[in-house]
Design a protein around this motif. Structure first.
Motif, PDB file in Angstrom:
ATOM      1  N   GLU A   1       0.827  -1.199   0.000  1.00 51.41           N
ATOM      2  CA  GLU A   1       0.000   0.000   0.000  1.00 51.41           C
ATOM      3  C   GLU A   1       0.867   1.257   0.000  1.00 51.41           C
ATOM      4  OE1 GLU A   1      -3.442   2.409   0.043  1.00 51.41           O
ATOM      5  OE2 GLU A   1      -3.051   0.348  -0.539  1.00 51.41           O
ATOM      6  N   SER A   2       1.990   1.223   0.712  1.00 52.68           N
ATOM      7  CA  SER A   2       2.916   2.358   0.717  1.00 52.68           C
ATOM      8  C   SER A   2       3.399   2.660  -0.692  1.00 52.68           C
ATOM      9  CB  SER A   2       4.127   2.072   1.605  1.00 52.68           C
ATOM     10  OG  SER A   2       3.751   1.749   2.910  1.00 52.68           O
ATOM     11  N   VAL A   3       3.770   1.607  -1.422  1.00 45.02           N
ATOM     12  CA  VAL A   3       4.257   1.782  -2.787  1.00 45.02           C
ATOM     13  C   VAL A   3       3.151   2.324  -3.685  1.00 45.02           C
ATOM     14  CG1 VAL A   3       5.123   0.538  -4.810  1.00 45.02           C
ATOM     15  CG2 VAL A   3       6.055   0.050  -2.540  1.00 45.02           C
ATOM     16  N   ARG A   4       1.940   1.802  -3.525  1.00 47.62           N
ATOM     17  CA  ARG A   4       0.811   2.282  -4.327  1.00 47.62           C
ATOM     18  C   ARG A   4       0.538   3.754  -4.054  1.00 47.62           C
ATOM     19  NH1 ARG A   4      -4.767   2.845  -4.501  1.00 47.62           N
ATOM     20  NH2 ARG A   4      -4.997   2.553  -2.249  1.00 47.62           N
ATOM     21  N   GLN A   5       0.555   4.141  -2.782  1.00 41.59           N
ATOM     22  CA  GLN A   5       0.317   5.537  -2.433  1.00 41.59           C
ATOM     23  C   GLN A   5       1.464   6.433  -2.916  1.00 41.59           C
ATOM     24  OE1 GLN A   5      -2.368   6.808  -1.361  1.00 41.59           O
ATOM     25  NE2 GLN A   5      -3.515   5.061  -0.539  1.00 41.59           N
ATOM     26  N   ALA A   6       2.681   5.901  -2.905  1.00 45.74           N
ATOM     27  CA  ALA A   6       3.828   6.681  -3.377  1.00 45.74           C
ATOM     28  C   ALA A   6       3.671   7.029  -4.856  1.00 45.74           C
ATOM     29  CB  ALA A   6       5.122   5.912  -3.154  1.00 45.74           C
ATOM     30  N   ALA A   7       3.169   6.082  -5.652  1.00 45.10           N
ATOM     31  CA  ALA A   7       2.962   6.338  -7.080  1.00 45.10           C
ATOM     32  C   ALA A   7       1.920   7.425  -7.292  1.00 45.10           C
ATOM     33  CB  ALA A   7       2.536   5.047  -7.781  1.00 45.10           C
ATOM     34  N   ARG A   8       0.877   7.427  -6.463  1.00 45.15           N
ATOM     35  CA  ARG A   8      -0.155   8.460  -6.575  1.00 45.15           C
ATOM     36  C   ARG A   8       0.356   9.810  -6.096  1.00 45.15           C
ATOM     37  NH1 ARG A   8      -5.510   6.558  -3.684  1.00 45.15           N
ATOM     38  NH2 ARG A   8      -6.144   8.586  -4.521  1.00 45.15           N
ATOM     39  N   ALA A   9       1.140   9.801  -5.016  1.00 41.83           N
ATOM     40  CA  ALA A   9       1.617  11.062  -4.436  1.00 41.83           C
ATOM     41  C   ALA A   9       2.538  11.799  -5.389  1.00 41.83           C
ATOM     42  CB  ALA A   9       2.350  10.783  -3.122  1.00 41.83           C
ATOM     43  N   ASP A  10       3.266  11.084  -6.237  1.00 42.60           N
ATOM     44  CA  ASP A  10       4.212  11.719  -7.142  1.00 42.60           C
ATOM     45  C   ASP A  10       3.542  12.517  -8.246  1.00 42.60           C
ATOM     46  OD1 ASP A  10       6.433  11.026  -5.808  1.00 42.60           O
ATOM     47  OD2 ASP A  10       7.049   9.394  -7.125  1.00 42.60           O
ATOM     48  N   GLU A  11       2.213  12.446  -8.299  1.00 37.76           N
ATOM     49  CA  GLU A  11       1.507  13.270  -9.270  1.00 37.76           C
ATOM     50  C   GLU A  11       1.541  14.745  -8.875  1.00 37.76           C
ATOM     51  OE1 GLU A  11      -2.426  11.729  -9.387  1.00 37.76           O
ATOM     52  OE2 GLU A  11      -1.826   9.728 -10.058  1.00 37.76           O
ATOM     53  N   HIS A  12       1.865  15.037  -7.635  1.00 39.60           N
ATOM     54  CA  HIS A  12       1.848  16.413  -7.136  1.00 39.60           C
ATOM     55  C   HIS A  12       3.243  16.828  -6.681  1.00 39.60           C
ATOM     56  CE1 HIS A  12      -2.521  16.180  -7.240  1.00 39.60           C
ATOM     57  NE2 HIS A  12      -2.445  15.051  -6.561  1.00 39.60           N
ATOM     58  N   THR A  13       3.527  18.099  -6.840  1.00 38.30           N
ATOM     59  CA  THR A  13       4.829  18.628  -6.428  1.00 38.30           C
ATOM     60  C   THR A  13       4.705  19.277  -5.062  1.00 38.30           C
ATOM     61  OG1 THR A  13       5.460  19.046  -8.709  1.00 38.30           O
ATOM     62  CG2 THR A  13       6.694  20.224  -7.013  1.00 38.30           C
ATOM     63  N   ILE A  14       5.584  18.877  -4.150  1.00 34.44           N
ATOM     64  CA  ILE A  14       5.643  19.494  -2.830  1.00 34.44           C
ATOM     65  C   ILE A  14       6.647  20.642  -2.904  1.00 34.44           C
ATOM     66  CG2 ILE A  14       6.228  19.109  -0.407  1.00 34.44           C
ATOM     67  CD1 ILE A  14       5.429  16.177  -0.819  1.00 34.44           C
ATOM     68  N   ARG A  15       6.219  21.834  -2.611  1.00 37.22           N
ATOM     69  CA  ARG A  15       7.069  23.007  -2.832  1.00 37.22           C
ATOM     70  C   ARG A  15       8.269  23.058  -1.892  1.00 37.22           C
ATOM     71  NH1 ARG A  15       2.761  27.938  -2.983  1.00 37.22           N
ATOM     72  NH2 ARG A  15       1.238  27.034  -4.437  1.00 37.22           N
ATOM     73  N   SER A  16       8.060  22.724  -0.642  1.00 37.11           N
ATOM     74  CA  SER A  16       9.120  22.843   0.359  1.00 37.11           C
ATOM     75  C   SER A  16      10.182  21.775   0.131  1.00 37.11           C
ATOM     76  CB  SER A  16       8.517  22.695   1.754  1.00 37.11           C
ATOM     77  OG  SER A  16       9.527  22.520   2.719  1.00 37.11           O
ATOM     78  N   ARG A  17      11.446  22.200   0.002  1.00 39.40           N
ATOM     79  CA  ARG A  17      12.520  21.234  -0.237  1.00 39.40           C
ATOM     80  C   ARG A  17      12.691  20.265   0.939  1.00 39.40           C
ATOM     81  NH1 ARG A  17      16.992  23.363  -4.297  1.00 39.40           N
ATOM     82  NH2 ARG A  17      17.902  21.376  -3.675  1.00 39.40           N
ATOM     83  N   PRO A  18      12.753  20.733   2.185  1.00 41.32           N
ATOM     84  CA  PRO A  18      12.879  19.767   3.282  1.00 41.32           C
ATOM     85  C   PRO A  18      11.668  18.852   3.410  1.00 41.32           C
ATOM     86  CG  PRO A  18      12.694  22.010   4.127  1.00 41.32           C
ATOM     87  CD  PRO A  18      12.911  22.118   2.666  1.00 41.32           C
ATOM     88  N   ARG A  19      10.472  19.397   3.135  1.00 41.10           N
ATOM     89  CA  ARG A  19       9.285  18.536   3.225  1.00 41.10           C
ATOM     90  C   ARG A  19       9.262  17.536   2.078  1.00 41.10           C
ATOM     91  NH1 ARG A  19       6.593  15.181   4.002  1.00 41.10           N
ATOM     92  NH2 ARG A  19       4.543  14.995   4.960  1.00 41.10           N
ATOM     93  N   ARG A  20       9.756  17.942   0.913  1.00 42.18           N
ATOM     94  CA  ARG A  20       9.851  17.020  -0.216  1.00 42.18           C
ATOM     95  C   ARG A  20      10.849  15.904   0.102  1.00 42.18           C
ATOM     96  NH1 ARG A  20      10.192  20.709  -3.890  1.00 42.18           N
ATOM     97  NH2 ARG A  20      12.403  20.673  -4.430  1.00 42.18           N
ATOM     98  N   ALA A  21      11.968  16.267   0.737  1.00 42.45           N
ATOM     99  CA  ALA A  21      12.952  15.254   1.128  1.00 42.45           C
ATOM    100  C   ALA A  21      12.366  14.308   2.162  1.00 42.45           C
ATOM    101  CB  ALA A  21      14.209  15.930   1.668  1.00 42.45           C
ATOM    102  N   ARG A  22      11.613  14.857   3.114  1.00 36.49           N
ATOM    103  CA  ARG A  22      10.975  14.004   4.130  1.00 36.49           C
ATOM    104  C   ARG A  22      10.019  13.013   3.463  1.00 36.49           C
ATOM    105  NH1 ARG A  22       8.329  14.130   9.220  1.00 36.49           N
ATOM    106  NH2 ARG A  22       7.361  12.082   9.371  1.00 36.49           N
ATOM    107  N   HIS A  23       9.282  13.474   2.456  1.00 34.89           N
ATOM    108  CA  HIS A  23       8.375  12.577   1.738  1.00 34.89           C
ATOM    109  C   HIS A  23       9.151  11.468   1.044  1.00 34.89           C
ATOM    110  CE1 HIS A  23       5.375  10.957  -0.890  1.00 34.89           C
ATOM    111  NE2 HIS A  23       5.867  11.538  -1.972  1.00 34.89           N
ATOM    112  N   ARG A  24      10.290  11.804   0.433  1.00 36.13           N
ATOM    113  CA  ARG A  24      11.104  10.781  -0.217  1.00 36.13           C
ATOM    114  C   ARG A  24      11.582   9.730   0.801  1.00 36.13           C
ATOM    115  NH1 ARG A  24       9.416  11.062  -5.219  1.00 36.13           N
ATOM    116  NH2 ARG A  24       9.992  12.979  -6.308  1.00 36.13           N
TER     117      ARG A  24
END
Length: 412
Positions: free
Chosen positions: A321-344
């Motif tokens: 489920e984590s992998v499935r949600q990760a594929a969906r989440a990548d449709e959107h750009t997270i503006r904050s660089r540290p928050r984007r890194a945390r998501h990765r």
């Protein structure tokens, strides 16, 4: 019978040997991880060499992934949570500013608008900078001092409330800097002072942000504090929800962020239904915001909800489920660089759960490119990298070792 390194009075070297054996590591592998020769490590384990200095002890503890430094040393007075990262070079200066409380000052504070503009610029810099701790670490000492001055010199109740709001927001910025560094007492001082200043400000948004940060501090203190985290979240939501029909976007967003925090804590408890129910409620709040809206502190937005779904799935240990949600989440750009890194990093945890170690490592490399200081201070990322270093596949080990060196886990 193999001695128990947690209970028996063993030498340091014996503890290293036993814990290394439990990890399935050779002397050569551990020696390479901590930057000594196999011969030197052999002498440490055999007691032929004195106990190394603290820096080397910490390297060994981290490489063996012990939960607490006392597990390795045998000294119960050396409790150190190894999920906390190394201290930032600017930590001492920030701590000095937080701990400084002049009782009287003839220095006039700068205008409120001036401090407000600097604080706004600091938050923007924090989201844009790859080395965000370095950037805000430079700004925080003067900001803290000036915000404290504003409170002390406020002449009217209105001025004092406005000054307390700025002080609370400054403490919030400080909490982002201090998190995951080796000074939990400082983190709690900032968290509690931020909440007190927020309450004095009587500003709903400021109170909501302080509650969001306090709930996180409770939850990150371990399972025994989950109830306290929920209590803070619920009280804040009870305070904010009557205001939401006519609230600003910022108040709606902090309420949505608080609602998600309830789901995050539920996921940590493995309460699947409750966790996803809170995510759904939070997602509904996000849908009321404009598509391009982004909360300046929490990053709450429509774009962040995909990342939040990954976090819920990861905390529930649902790898697929984590992998499935990760594929969906990548449709959107997270503006904050540290928050984007945390998501990765959260995505990498999901890939690791799904037995895709190579993809997990590649995802951490993306996190490093986005914000090196985020991955450097994140215990989950460090754990995944250390696991990859022990991979039986040479390409994976080399790749992990390179990333470990870049973030300071291994000596260059």
């Amino acid at each position: 019978m193999t001695p128990d390194p947690y209970g028996d009075p063993l030498r340091f070297g014996q503890r290293v040997q036993i814990l290394r054996g439990r990890r399935g590591m050779t002397q050569g592998q551990l020696a390479d991880l901590v930057g000594v020769s196999p011969h030197t490590l052999r002498k440490i384990e055999n007691g032929q060499q004195k106990v190394p200095g603290l820096e080397m002890v910490m390297r060994i503890a981290e490489a063996l992934r012990v939960a607490d430094l006392s597990d390795l040393t045998g000294r119960l007075d050396m409790h150190v949570d190894l999920f906390i990262g190394p201290g930032h070079p600017r930590l001492a200066a920030v701590k000095a500013a937080i701990d400084s409380f002049p009782l009287a000052s003839a220095v006039e504070p700068p205008p409120v608008a001036h401090v407000e503009a600097r604080l706004h610029a600091a938050w923007k810099a924090r989201h844009r900078a790859p080395n965000h701790r370095e950037v805000i670490g430079q700004l925080l000492p003067d900001l803290i001092a000036d915000a404290q001055l504003l409170v002390r010199h406020a002449d009217t109740s209105s001025d004092r409330r406005a000054a307390q709001s700025l002080l609370a927001q400054t403490y919030a910025l400080a909490q982002f800097f201090i998190a995951y560094q080796p000074d939990p007492s400082l983190l709690w001082r900032v968290t509690e002072r931020g909440m007190i200043a927020a309450q004095e400000s009587e500003d709903p948004h400021t109170i909501g942000v302080a509650a969001w940060l306090m709930a996180q501090a409770h939850r990150d203190s371990g399972p025994r504090h989950f109830e306290a985290a929920d209590a803070v979240n619920l009280r804040a939501l009870q305070f904010l929800e009557p205001l939401l029909p006519d609230s600003s976007d910022d108040v709606l967003a902090i309420a949505g962020a608080l609602r998600f925090e309830l789901g995050y804590t539920a996921a940590r408890r493995r309460e699947t239904g409750t966790a996803w129910a809170h995510w759904d409620a939070s997602n509904l709040m996000a849908s009321r915001l404009d598509l391009d809206y982004y909360h300046p502190v929490t990053s709450f937005s429509q774009a962040i909800m995909g990342a939040h779904a990954v976090t819920v799935a990861v905390e529930l240990h649902q790898g697929a489920e984590s992998v499935r949600q990760a594929a969906r989440a990548d449709e959107h750009t997270i503006r904050s660089r540290p928050r984007r890194a945390r998501h990765r990093i959260e995505e990498a945890r999901g890939y690791a759960l799904d037995n895709q170690p190579d993809v997990a490592l590649a995802t951490l490399e993306k996190a490093h490119r986005s914000a090196p200081e985020t991955i450097r201070y994140n215990g989950y990322a460090r754990s995944i990298i250390l696991e990859a270093i022990e991979s039986p596949r040479a390409p994976g080990r080399r790749r992990a070792s390179k990333l470990a060196t870049e973030i300071g886990l291994l000596a260059a």
